[in-house]
Design an enzyme around this catalytic site. Structure first.
Site, PDB file in Angstrom:
ATOM      1  N   SER A 161    -100.237-100.007   6.015  1.00 55.80           N
ATOM      2  CA  SER A 161    -101.514 -99.939   5.317  1.00 55.80           C
ATOM      3  C   SER A 161    -101.516-100.961   4.185  1.00 55.80           C
ATOM      4  O   SER A 161    -100.690-100.890   3.262  1.00 55.80           O
ATOM      5  CB  SER A 161    -101.722 -98.540   4.737  1.00 55.80           C
TER       6      SER A 161
ATOM      7  N   HIS B 220    -103.279-101.734   9.197  1.00 60.25           N
ATOM      8  CA  HIS B 220    -104.208-100.649   8.885  1.00 60.25           C
ATOM      9  C   HIS B 220    -104.947-101.000   7.597  1.00 60.25           C
ATOM     10  O   HIS B 220    -104.339-101.169   6.538  1.00 60.25           O
ATOM     11  CB  HIS B 220    -103.371 -99.373   8.720  1.00 60.25           C
TER      12      HIS B 220
ATOM     13  N   ASP C 207    -107.491 -99.777   4.859  1.00 62.88           N
ATOM     14  CA  ASP C 207    -108.119 -98.592   4.277  1.00 62.88           C
ATOM     15  C   ASP C 207    -109.352 -99.022   3.501  1.00 62.88           C
ATOM     16  O   ASP C 207    -109.256 -99.594   2.412  1.00 62.88           O
ATOM     17  CB  ASP C 207    -107.129 -97.889   3.340  1.00 62.88           C
TER      18      ASP C 207
ATOM     19  N   MET D 128    -112.475 -98.055   1.408  1.00 63.61           N
ATOM     20  CA  MET D 128    -112.976 -96.929   0.599  1.00 63.61           C
ATOM     21  C   MET D 128    -114.166 -97.402  -0.232  1.00 63.61           C
ATOM     22  O   MET D 128    -114.144 -98.508  -0.778  1.00 63.61           O
ATOM     23  CB  MET D 128    -111.870 -96.431  -0.338  1.00 63.61           C
TER      24      MET D 128
ATOM     25  N   HIS E 161    -109.959 -98.333   8.951  1.00 58.76           N
ATOM     26  CA  HIS E 161    -110.100 -96.904   8.660  1.00 58.76           C
ATOM     27  C   HIS E 161    -111.185 -96.760   7.598  1.00 58.76           C
ATOM     28  O   HIS E 161    -110.946 -97.017   6.416  1.00 58.76           O
ATOM     29  CB  HIS E 161    -108.734 -96.372   8.168  1.00 58.76           C
TER      30      HIS E 161
ATOM     31  N   MET F 153    -113.292 -94.991   5.120  1.00 58.18           N
ATOM     32  CA  MET F 153    -113.454 -93.793   4.278  1.00 58.18           C
ATOM     33  C   MET F 153    -114.697 -94.025   3.432  1.00 58.18           C
ATOM     34  O   MET F 153    -114.631 -94.273   2.223  1.00 58.18           O
ATOM     35  CB  MET F 153    -112.203 -93.598   3.412  1.00 58.18           C
TER      36      MET F 153
ATOM     37  N   MET G 250    -105.123 -86.945   9.183  1.00 57.84           N
ATOM     38  CA  MET G 250    -104.826 -87.255   7.780  1.00 57.84           C
ATOM     39  C   MET G 250    -103.836 -86.213   7.257  1.00 57.84           C
ATOM     40  O   MET G 250    -104.153 -85.028   7.189  1.00 57.84           O
ATOM     41  CB  MET G 250    -106.102 -87.215   6.931  1.00 57.84           C
TER      42      MET G 250
ATOM     43  N   ASP H 290    -101.532 -90.355   9.241  1.00 58.46           N
ATOM     44  CA  ASP H 290    -101.765 -91.231   8.087  1.00 58.46           C
ATOM     45  C   ASP H 290    -101.577 -90.448   6.786  1.00 58.46           C
ATOM     46  O   ASP H 290    -102.350 -89.526   6.497  1.00 58.46           O
ATOM     47  CB  ASP H 290    -103.200 -91.786   8.179  1.00 58.46           C
TER      48      ASP H 290
HETATM   49  C1  DX5 Z   1    -105.048 -92.556   2.314  1.00 57.20           C
HETATM   50  C2  DX5 Z   1    -104.938 -93.757   3.246  1.00 57.20           C
HETATM   51  C3  DX5 Z   1    -103.559 -94.006   3.749  1.00 57.20           C
HETATM   52  C4  DX5 Z   1    -102.551 -94.284   2.662  1.00 57.20           C
HETATM   53  C5  DX5 Z   1    -101.158 -94.331   3.231  1.00 57.20           C
HETATM   54  O1  DX5 Z   1    -106.353 -92.398   1.908  1.00 57.20           O
HETATM   55  O2  DX5 Z   1    -105.763 -93.551   4.359  1.00 57.20           O
HETATM   56  O3  DX5 Z   1    -103.569 -95.035   4.714  1.00 57.20           O
HETATM   57  O4  DX5 Z   1    -102.807 -95.450   1.983  1.00 57.20           O
HETATM   58  O5  DX5 Z   1    -100.264 -94.516   2.166  1.00 57.20           O
HETATM   59  P1  DX5 Z   1     -98.918 -93.663   2.048  1.00 57.20           P
HETATM   60  O6  DX5 Z   1     -98.099 -93.956   3.279  1.00 57.20           O
HETATM   61  O7  DX5 Z   1     -98.292 -94.149   0.781  1.00 57.20           O
HETATM   62  O8  DX5 Z   1     -99.322 -92.221   1.984  1.00 57.20           O
HETATM   63 ZN    ZN Z   2    -105.639 -94.910   6.197  1.00 55.53          ZN
END
Ligand code: DX5
Ligand code: ZN
Length: 212
Positions: free
Chosen positions: A7, A32, A34, A36, A65, A67, A136, A171
């Site tokens: 990620s 990956h 993320d 947000m 991903h 969010m 998750m 994840d």
């Molecule tokens: C959380 C994210 C994850 C996160 C993973 O909202 O979707 O991808 O960054 O990080 P670690 O492995 O540190 O939990």
């Molecule tokens: Zn993620």
């Protein structure tokens, strides 16, 4: 074979391109992203232009991903930015089946992410159009959180109902120990954030996760 998906949220933000190429050289299977929006979760991270810029320097699978609230609004932009898969949270769309169908129409792998409190029931009538399910194992919003043990049962339940070819990805809070438990319960893909990027040797950490 277990897929290892770093990620970029945990990478050094001043050197994202270098970090991406380092984990690619170290044996990562996909990247990956993320995404947000500061609404579905409090944090704001990357936009489509960041994904597009890195598309030019990597041939790895890019998993986006989302969010974000109203994910439908953003699908086209991330598809054009070079995502290979787009994963939406079931909690963010009123029309999950339609959203997944739209992702497939754009020629991308489709994915659904489930918050820790969300049951797998919402997947039942969409199974034929889902390529990836993300369980998750932390509440979304940040990296470095502790793995939520109850999600192991969800992985095992999911394994019972989904087609063989559908990927079960976990994840949040993954390390060699929690990763092993996920795989035992049926996961075949692991996202790794802080565990990987805090390690000194990326190749060793990826190998550890893959063989855990
Ligand atoms: C959380 C994210 C994850 C996160 C993973 O909202 O979707 O991808 O960054 O990080 P670690 O492995 O540190 O939990
Ligand atoms: Zn993620």
């Amino acid at each position: 074979m277990v897929l290892i998906c770093p990620s970029m949220l945990s990478a050094d933000p001043t050197r994202l391109g270098d970090e991406l190429q380092a984990v690619e050289r170290a044996g990562a299977n996909c990247i990956h992203w993320d995404i947000m929006d500061g609404c579905f979760v409090d944090t704001i991270t990357f936009g489509a232009q960041v994904v597009a810029a890195h598309r030019k320097i990597s041939s790895l699978r890019f998993d986006v991903h989302l969010m974000v609230e109203n994910p439908d609004k953003h699908l086209r932009k991330f598809a054009e930015a070079g995502a290979d898969s787009i994963i939406v949270h079931s909690e963010t769309t009123k029309h999950l089946h339609r959203t997944l169908g739209n992702i497939k129409k754009m020629g991308k792998l489709s994915g659904v992410a489930l918050n820790p409190a969300t049951s797998i029931d919402c997947l039942k009538y969409c199974l034929d159009i889902i390529d990836i399910v993300i369980v998750m194992s932390v509440n979304p919003g940040s990296s470095g959180q502790q793995f939520i043990q109850s999600q192991l049962e969800k992985i095992a339940e999911l394994k019972q109902i989904i087609p063989e070819t559908t990927e079960i990805c976990v994840d949040g809070g993954i390390n060699a120990n929690t990763g092993r438990e996920c795989i035992i319960n049926g996961a075949n893909s692991l996202v790794t954030g802080s565990y990987l990027f805090k390690s000194k040797d990326y190749a060793k950490a990826i190998q550890e996760l893959r063989t855990c």
